[in-house]
Design an enzyme around this catalytic site. Structure first.
Site, PDB file in Angstrom:
ATOM      1  N   GLY A  14       4.858  -6.979 -12.970  1.00  0.00           N
ATOM      2  CA  GLY A  14       4.964  -7.997 -11.919  1.00  0.00           C
ATOM      3  C   GLY A  14       4.261  -7.664 -10.614  1.00  0.00           C
ATOM      4  O   GLY A  14       4.552  -8.260  -9.577  1.00  0.00           O
ATOM      5  N   MET A  88       2.763 -11.989 -21.744  1.00  0.00           N
ATOM      6  CA  MET A  88       2.276 -11.482 -23.025  1.00  0.00           C
ATOM      7  C   MET A  88       2.580 -12.428 -24.177  1.00  0.00           C
ATOM      8  O   MET A  88       3.016 -12.006 -25.244  1.00  0.00           O
ATOM      9  CB  MET A  88       2.883 -10.095 -23.310  1.00  0.00           C
ATOM     10  CG  MET A  88       2.586  -9.075 -22.253  1.00  0.00           C
ATOM     11  SD  MET A  88       0.817  -8.861 -21.973  1.00  0.00           S
ATOM     12  CE  MET A  88       0.396  -7.888 -23.396  1.00  0.00           C
ATOM     13  N   HIS A 107      -7.188 -11.663 -16.291  1.00  0.00           N
ATOM     14  CA  HIS A 107      -7.417 -10.791 -17.440  1.00  0.00           C
ATOM     15  C   HIS A 107      -8.148  -9.523 -16.968  1.00  0.00           C
ATOM     16  O   HIS A 107      -9.096  -9.612 -16.187  1.00  0.00           O
ATOM     17  CB  HIS A 107      -8.255 -11.532 -18.498  1.00  0.00           C
ATOM     18  CG  HIS A 107      -8.452 -10.724 -19.736  1.00  0.00           C
ATOM     19  ND1 HIS A 107      -7.448 -10.546 -20.669  1.00  0.00           N
ATOM     20  CD2 HIS A 107      -9.512 -10.002 -20.173  1.00  0.00           C
ATOM     21  CE1 HIS A 107      -7.899  -9.765 -21.639  1.00  0.00           C
ATOM     22  NE2 HIS A 107      -9.144  -9.424 -21.363  1.00  0.00           N
TER      23      HIS A 107
HETATM   24  C1  GRF Z   1      -2.665  -7.308 -15.250  1.00  0.00           C
HETATM   25  O1  GRF Z   1      -3.502  -6.191 -15.313  1.00  0.00           O
HETATM   26  C2  GRF Z   1      -3.356  -8.518 -15.816  1.00  0.00           C
HETATM   27  O2  GRF Z   1      -4.728  -8.441 -15.776  1.00  0.00           O
HETATM   28  C3  GRF Z   1      -2.910  -8.545 -17.257  1.00  0.00           C
HETATM   29  O3  GRF Z   1      -1.618  -8.003 -17.253  1.00  0.00           O
HETATM   30  C4  GRF Z   1      -1.459  -7.133 -16.145  1.00  0.00           C
HETATM   31  C5  GRF Z   1      -0.192  -7.508 -15.460  1.00  0.00           C
HETATM   32  O4  GRF Z   1       0.177  -6.588 -14.488  1.00  0.00           O
HETATM   33  N1  GRF Z   1      -3.007  -9.876 -17.776  1.00  0.00           N
HETATM   34  P1  GRF Z   1       1.372  -6.900 -13.514  1.00  0.00           P
HETATM   35  O5  GRF Z   1       2.570  -7.264 -14.374  1.00  0.00           O
HETATM   36  O6  GRF Z   1       0.966  -8.028 -12.631  1.00  0.00           O
HETATM   37  O7  GRF Z   1       1.605  -5.632 -12.724  1.00  0.00           O
END
Ligand code: GRF
Length: 187
Positions: A14, A88, A107
């Site tokens: 997050g 996810m 991404h």
């Molecule tokens: C990020 O690196 C994003 O690119 C990918 O998932 C990760 C999420 O990180 N889709 P976070 O949960 O925002 O720390």
């Protein structure tokens, strides 16, 4: 400026959610983070929703009618824009069709290269000269929609997966707000 009510979808850490919450506090930022949806009850990102007093919902994507539940809450909170931030789970057609061109994703690679998972591992294996992150619209294919913002850096000889992740995330914290501003620039 009337801010659009946005929902951030998360599954884990997050850190992008936290960054967007903080950025969206600025008066001239186009969105207000009004809802957080997580498909993981243990997602750390929920703590940011709690801390900053943003409503949050857990969705069990194993359930048959989970999309209807998502759509119900999006309507309830009058959400008009969706940001995926480490969510996810592939967003289903039903939700994409209800929010056409209103869902964006971040991404951790320079799309169209390295769609899907394990991007850092594949970047290293492929001996890429540069990598970075991409913010793009979400369509029915994985990591595929029109690109809004891309940011890159050159790899260093000592880079490993952890270092690449840290460097990429630092770029993400600039790229995601920038992309949101760009999306709403002409609105
Ligand atoms: C990020 O690196 C994003 O690119 C990918 O998932 C990760 C999420 O990180 N889709 P976070 O949960 O925002 O720390």
């Amino acid at each position: 400026m009337v801010k659009k009510k946005a929902c951030i979808f998360i599954s884990g850490q997050g850190s992008n959610l936290k960054n967007l919450i903080l950025r969206s506090r600025a008066e001239n930022f186009p969105i207000k983070v009004s809802l957080v949806i997580s498909n993981n009850t243990k997602a750390n990102g929920i703590n940011y929703a709690r801390k900053y007093k943003i409503p949050y919902i857990f969705i069990n994507c194993q359930l048959k009618n989970y999309e209807n539940k998502i759509l119900f809450y999006l309507k309830k909170y009058k959400i008009s824009f969706i940001c995926l931030a480490g969510f996810m789970k592939i967003i289903s057609k039903k939700i994409i069709n209800s929010f056409e061109n209103k869902i964006i994703n971040i991404h951790p690679s320079l799309l169209p290269k390295f769609k899907g998972l394990n991007t850092f591992k594949r970047v290293l294996k492929n001996k890429e000269r540069k990598t970075g992150c991409t913010v793009h619209y979400v369509n029915n294919k994985l990591d595929d929609g029109n690109i809004i913002v891309k940011k890159f850096f050159y790899l260093s000889p000592n880079d490993n997966e952890n270092i690449l992740k840290k460097k990429t995330q630092q770029l993400e914290y600039r790229a995601y707000p920038e992309a949101i501003i760009k999306v709403f620039r002409n609105c």
